[in-house]
Write a protein that holds these residues in place. Structure first.
Motif, PDB file in Angstrom:
ATOM      1  N   VAL A  61       1.227  -0.566  -0.209  1.00  0.00           N
ATOM      2  CA  VAL A  61      -0.319   0.050  -0.298  1.00  0.00           C
ATOM      3  C   VAL A  61       0.733   1.114   0.315  1.00  0.00           C
ATOM      4  O   VAL A  61       1.203   1.579   1.324  1.00  0.00           O
ATOM      5  N   VAL A  62       0.861   1.729  -1.041  1.00  0.00           N
ATOM      6  CA  VAL A  62       1.656   2.987  -0.854  1.00  0.00           C
ATOM      7  C   VAL A  62       1.198   4.008  -1.885  1.00  0.00           C
ATOM      8  O   VAL A  62       0.520   4.539  -2.235  1.00  0.00           O
ATOM      9  N   ASP A  63       1.084   5.316  -0.165  1.00  0.00           N
ATOM     10  CA  ASP A  63       0.619   6.132  -0.892  1.00  0.00           C
ATOM     11  C   ASP A  63       1.729   7.585  -1.320  1.00  0.00           C
ATOM     12  O   ASP A  63       2.005   7.912  -0.695  1.00  0.00           O
ATOM     13  N   VAL A  64       1.376   8.432  -2.510  1.00  0.00           N
ATOM     14  CA  VAL A  64       2.134   8.743  -3.141  1.00  0.00           C
ATOM     15  C   VAL A  64       0.935  10.749  -2.149  1.00  0.00           C
ATOM     16  O   VAL A  64       0.231  11.029  -2.813  1.00  0.00           O
ATOM     17  N   GLY A  65       2.433  11.173  -1.840  1.00  0.00           N
ATOM     18  CA  GLY A  65       1.957  12.434  -1.704  1.00  0.00           C
ATOM     19  C   GLY A  65       1.153  12.521  -0.694  1.00  0.00           C
ATOM     20  O   GLY A  65      -0.167  13.003   0.082  1.00  0.00           O
ATOM     21  N   ALA A 149       4.686   5.538   2.892  1.00  0.00           N
ATOM     22  CA  ALA A 149       4.769   7.107   2.543  1.00  0.00           C
ATOM     23  C   ALA A 149       5.533   7.244   1.713  1.00  0.00           C
ATOM     24  O   ALA A 149       6.747   7.350   1.501  1.00  0.00           O
ATOM     25  N   VAL A 150       5.172   8.273   0.391  1.00  0.00           N
ATOM     26  CA  VAL A 150       6.334   9.128   0.062  1.00  0.00           C
ATOM     27  C   VAL A 150       5.614  10.844  -0.105  1.00  0.00           C
ATOM     28  O   VAL A 150       5.007  10.929  -0.459  1.00  0.00           O
ATOM     29  N   GLU A 151       6.854  11.419   0.114  1.00  0.00           N
ATOM     30  CA  GLU A 151       6.201  12.349   0.295  1.00  0.00           C
ATOM     31  C   GLU A 151       7.927  12.755   0.831  1.00  0.00           C
ATOM     32  O   GLU A 151       8.954  12.204   1.283  1.00  0.00           O
ATOM     33  N   ALA A 164       6.758   2.951   6.002  1.00  0.00           N
ATOM     34  CA  ALA A 164       8.311   3.589   5.464  1.00  0.00           C
ATOM     35  C   ALA A 164       8.205   4.632   5.087  1.00  0.00           C
ATOM     36  O   ALA A 164       6.714   4.950   4.508  1.00  0.00           O
ATOM     37  N   TRP A 165       8.969   5.124   4.836  1.00  0.00           N
ATOM     38  CA  TRP A 165       8.780   7.036   4.665  1.00  0.00           C
ATOM     39  C   TRP A 165       9.623   7.123   3.329  1.00  0.00           C
ATOM     40  O   TRP A 165      11.285   7.400   3.873  1.00  0.00           O
ATOM     41  N   THR A 166      10.070   7.325   2.582  1.00  0.00           N
ATOM     42  CA  THR A 166      10.683   7.196   1.391  1.00  0.00           C
ATOM     43  C   THR A 166      10.253   8.305   0.548  1.00  0.00           C
ATOM     44  O   THR A 166       8.998   9.108   0.329  1.00  0.00           O
ATOM     45  N   ASP A 167      11.959   9.232  -0.510  1.00  0.00           N
ATOM     46  CA  ASP A 167      10.447  10.290  -1.300  1.00  0.00           C
ATOM     47  C   ASP A 167      10.997   9.995  -2.789  1.00  0.00           C
ATOM     48  O   ASP A 167      10.935  10.962  -3.411  1.00  0.00           O
ATOM     49  N   ALA A 179      -2.907   8.050  -4.427  1.00  0.00           N
ATOM     50  CA  ALA A 179      -2.346   9.770  -4.771  1.00  0.00           C
ATOM     51  C   ALA A 179      -3.958  10.152  -4.362  1.00  0.00           C
ATOM     52  O   ALA A 179      -4.526  10.558  -5.550  1.00  0.00           O
ATOM     53  N   THR A 180      -3.834  11.135  -3.768  1.00  0.00           N
ATOM     54  CA  THR A 180      -4.687  11.890  -2.981  1.00  0.00           C
ATOM     55  C   THR A 180      -4.942  12.615  -3.262  1.00  0.00           C
ATOM     56  O   THR A 180      -3.169  13.267  -2.343  1.00  0.00           O
ATOM     57  N   GLU A 181      -5.268  13.656  -3.893  1.00  0.00           N
ATOM     58  CA  GLU A 181      -4.448  15.152  -3.994  1.00  0.00           C
ATOM     59  C   GLU A 181      -3.327  15.491  -4.264  1.00  0.00           C
ATOM     60  O   GLU A 181      -2.449  16.390  -3.186  1.00  0.00           O
ATOM     61  N   TRP A 182      -2.417  15.036  -4.981  1.00  0.00           N
ATOM     62  CA  TRP A 182      -1.857  14.948  -5.122  1.00  0.00           C
ATOM     63  C   TRP A 182      -0.982  15.087  -6.451  1.00  0.00           C
ATOM     64  O   TRP A 182      -0.760  16.482  -6.690  1.00  0.00           O
ATOM     65  N   LEU A 183      -1.780  14.529  -7.803  1.00  0.00           N
ATOM     66  CA  LEU A 183      -1.447  15.816  -9.027  1.00  0.00           C
ATOM     67  C   LEU A 183      -1.904  17.371  -9.514  1.00  0.00           C
ATOM     68  O   LEU A 183      -1.240  17.436  -9.893  1.00  0.00           O
TER      69      LEU A 183
END
Length: 415
Positions: A61-65, A149-151, A164-167, A179-183
């Motif tokens: 489960v990857v959350d971008v932004g 988490a991608v942030e 996990a936390w990564t850029d 990608a919730t309200e990322w784009l």
């Protein structure tokens, strides 16, 4: 500087809006922040995909932004990794409706049912799942799920260590990429039409004052001619290299979404098998907004979009263009629908619970009524319900997605 450069620095620079400070939740309200109903709906989706994918040994489960990790925290608890009890639809935050399943727990296998829209007739109990069996039965999802988490912001001190936390978006994702309200915060350029054709707008990042810059590149002109048709019309007598001339409206503004197409295509390209789901405000080719949608938000108020790092700078997403870019990478058909469609397909329809529940289970009725109110806010077309949901399966056919998650919408690019 050009708008995409100013947005990049204002939002993601060292002291940028999304990198420093209290985080997005302190400035504007998203579906993630509005109600646990949103996370509960996505929890149902996770269980559905887990079954469709055959209960893989690792479910991502990857959350971008990811903001400050609010959504992943909720999913982390909901899946049961934290050891806290999972919530069921009937007694928890999402009122179950006729034909809708309870949210599965992580300690029992959910078998397919012909009346269950979130399970399938394959993927549960067939030979393809044999690798995910233990001596005692199925391996619980809580033991197989991997949250990332991608942030660009620093990792919150109180985030559970299992997240996990990564850029950077990890490669080889099997499961769900969100990608919730990322784009809408992916930097983009603004263009204006002059008597000499289409030019980039330049902006002073300290004041927001704009001036006219260089002519558009061929790549951006091509994007404009394909995806923002109200700005360009065929002209066989045109002396411009592109073969198009602008409409007569002088100083008309357009938002060039090519960077967003590339960002989404890159995200989808990191999914090996599963679903990439984008949730955002947006528009379609036939109804592009006049003069665009660029704006700012600070402390709960809409403000001028001055790219000085003090506010969010955002513009709605050309959803059909982004969808087309993702489809080319995934080589699987996408679905595009409303947030109302998506949440209803996942069991959150905003309907009032039956009055009979008030007699048989008064406390449950009160909880269900509160959940219905929260779901109604999330599906209100004038607010958060105005989001589009872009479902991009990878290695799956669209008919393996939850039934009714998107209605028929003509988003085909011109030939």
């Amino acid at each position: 500087m050009r708008w995409h450069q100013a947005m990049e620095r204002a939002l993601y620079g060292t002291d940028g809006f999304f990198v420093s400070g209290a985080g997005p939740a302190a400035h504007f309200r998203t579906s993630v922040h509005a109600s646990p109903v949103f996370a509960d709906a996505l929890l149902r989706l996770i269980h559905h995909l887990d079954g469709v994918l055959g209960h893989p040994s690792v479910f991502d489960v990857v959350d971008v932004g990811a903001g400050r990790g609010e959504l992943l925290r909720a999913l982390f608890v909901g899946v049961g990794v934290s050891g806290e009890p999972t919530r069921s639809g009937r007694s928890g935050l999402i009122p179950a409706r006729v034909g809708s399943p309870e949210t599965p727990t992580t300690t029992a296998t959910v078998r397919p049912s012909p009346v269950n829209p979130l399970t399938t007739t394959t993927g549960y109990g067939d030979d393809s799942c044999a690798s995910d069996l233990t001596v005692g039965g199925w391996v619980p999802l809580a033991q197989r799920v991997r949250f990332t988490a991608v942030e660009l912001a620093a990792r919150p001190d109180d985030l559970p260590e299992e997240i996990a936390w990564t850029d950077r978006i990890p490669a080889g994702v099997t499961g769900l990429l969100l990608a919730t309200e990322w784009l809408d915060n992916v930097p983009l350029d603004i263009a204006v039409h002059t008597q000499h054709g289409w030019h980039y707008l330049l902006v002073d990042p300290t004041s927001g004052e704009e001036t006219i810059g260089d002519p558009l590149s061929r790549a951006d002109l091509d994007w404009l001619s394909t995806w923002w048709p109200s700005s360009l019309v065929p002209d066989s007598d045109s002396s411009t290299e592109s073969g198009f001339r602008a409409t007569p409206t002088e100083h008309a503004r357009v938002e060039i979404g090519r960077n967003r197409d590339e960002a989404w295509a890159d995200a989808v390209g990191n999914v090996e098998r599963g679903l990439a789901l984008a949730v955002d405000y947006g528009h379609l080719r036939a109804e592009r907004p006049v003069d665009g949608t660029l704006t700012g938000y600070r402390a709960g108020r809409q403000v001028p979009p001055v790219p000085d790092g003090s506010c969010d700078v955002t513009a709605h997403v050309a959803m059909d263009s982004v969808a087309s870019a993702g489809e080319r990478v995934a080589r699987c058909a996408y679905l595009l629908g409303s947030q109302r469609d998506g949440l209803r397909a996942l069991g959150a329809d905003g309907g009032r619970p039956p009055l009979s529940l008030a007699v048989s289970d008064p406390a449950g009725y009160v909880r269900a009524l509160a959940a219905a109110s929260a779901a109604a806010e999330l599906t209100d077309a004038a607010g958060l319900g105005g989001h589009w949901w872009l479902w991009q399966p990878v290695g799956l056919s669209a008919d393996r997605l939850p039934a009714g998650c998107a209605g028929p919408i003509d988003t085909a690019a011109p030939s």
